[in-house]
Design a protein around this motif. Structure first.
Motif, PDB file in Angstrom:
ATOM      1  N   ILE A 134       1.486   1.497  -4.169  1.00 12.08           N
ATOM      2  CA  ILE A 134       0.280   2.257  -4.518  1.00 12.08           C
ATOM      3  C   ILE A 134       0.429   3.736  -4.178  1.00 12.08           C
ATOM      4  O   ILE A 134       0.396   4.586  -5.058  1.00 12.08           O
ATOM      5  N   VAL A 187       0.843  -1.207   0.000  1.00 13.93           N
ATOM      6  CA  VAL A 187       0.000   0.000   0.000  1.00 13.93           C
ATOM      7  C   VAL A 187       0.875   1.252   0.000  1.00 13.93           C
ATOM      8  O   VAL A 187       0.641   2.176  -0.774  1.00 13.93           O
ATOM      9  N   LEU A 215      -7.777  -0.391   1.470  1.00 15.80           N
ATOM     10  CA  LEU A 215      -6.602  -0.808   0.698  1.00 15.80           C
ATOM     11  C   LEU A 215      -5.766  -1.813   1.488  1.00 15.80           C
ATOM     12  O   LEU A 215      -5.340  -2.841   0.965  1.00 15.80           O
ATOM     13  N   GLY A 252      -5.752   0.226  -7.449  1.00 14.14           N
ATOM     14  CA  GLY A 252      -5.194   1.050  -6.378  1.00 14.14           C
ATOM     15  C   GLY A 252      -4.221   2.096  -6.900  1.00 14.14           C
ATOM     16  O   GLY A 252      -4.246   3.251  -6.466  1.00 14.14           O
ATOM     17  N   LEU A 264     -12.705   1.053  -5.185  1.00 13.44           N
ATOM     18  CA  LEU A 264     -11.669   1.570  -6.078  1.00 13.44           C
ATOM     19  C   LEU A 264     -12.220   1.861  -7.471  1.00 13.44           C
ATOM     20  O   LEU A 264     -11.893   2.883  -8.073  1.00 13.44           O
TER      21      LEU A 264
END
Length: 197
Positions: free
Chosen positions: A21, A17, A151, A94, A175
């Protein structure tokens, strides 16, 4: 019975994450500010390229960087036991969401100095769900509405499945909805920016 995940492996969804992302959020904002200062965006007026093509090129770059970093991290730490199809779908959605957020934020400012307070504020807000991730007993409603909450737990469920596919579907649908609305908003904001220029 769900096996307890070792702490070092629990870090993997968090790193995905943060690095694969959310890094796109910072990178794309910095890239846009650089191009604003160099006048690249203004050149769109005289070039045959469309604003949507310009925005797609930025988003696709962030997606590719996210996929590369995620694959390296996951393959080296977990190996082939992960459902990579779901992981890549999640990562694409993401990365697009983070890139769009960076584009939206960058559209309101001329340089990184003006935007720095907002970039930091959004980063601090997005970091709150990490507390819930590592300390599940801390999950107030305020934290649950922050996108990084889903996420994190979507990444965790994909990498370490417990049979709770509902969180994966919730995360994916969130998302998709954000990406559709975010892209429409981003195109409008950049068209308005070009007209003002």
């Amino acid at each position: 019975v769900v096996k307890e995940i070792p702490f070092n492996k629990m870090m993997i969804p968090a790193f995905i994450v943060m690095e694969s992302i959310l890094l796109g959020y910072f990178l794309i904002a910095a890239l846009i500010f650089m191009e604003k200062e160099e006048g690249t965006i203004k050149a769109l007026f005289v070039a045959p390229a469309k604003i949507t093509e310009y925005l797609f090129s930025k988003v696709i770059l962030m997606v590719i960087l996210g996929i590369i970093s995620c694959l390296i991290l996951t393959l080296l730490t977990i190996g082939y036991t992960v459902n990579y199809i779901w992981l890549m779908i999640y990562l694409i959605f993401g990365s697009v969401a983070a890139a769009l957020l960076g584009l939206i934020l960058a559209s309101f400012f001329d340089n990184i100095s003006q935007a720095s307070v907002w970039i930091i504020a959004v980063s601090v807000l997005f970091s709150l769900p990490f507390l819930s991730y590592f300390y599940p007993s801390f999950a107030p409603n305020l934290v649950r509405v922050i996108p990084t909450y889903y996420l994190l737990f979507t990444a965790k469920e994909i990498i370490f499945p417990t049979g709770n596919s509902g969180i994966v579907w919730t995360g994916m649908m969130g998302l998709v909805i954000f990406n559709i609305i975010g892209f429409i908003l981003t195109v409008k904001l950049y068209r308005k920016y070009l007209l003002l220029e």
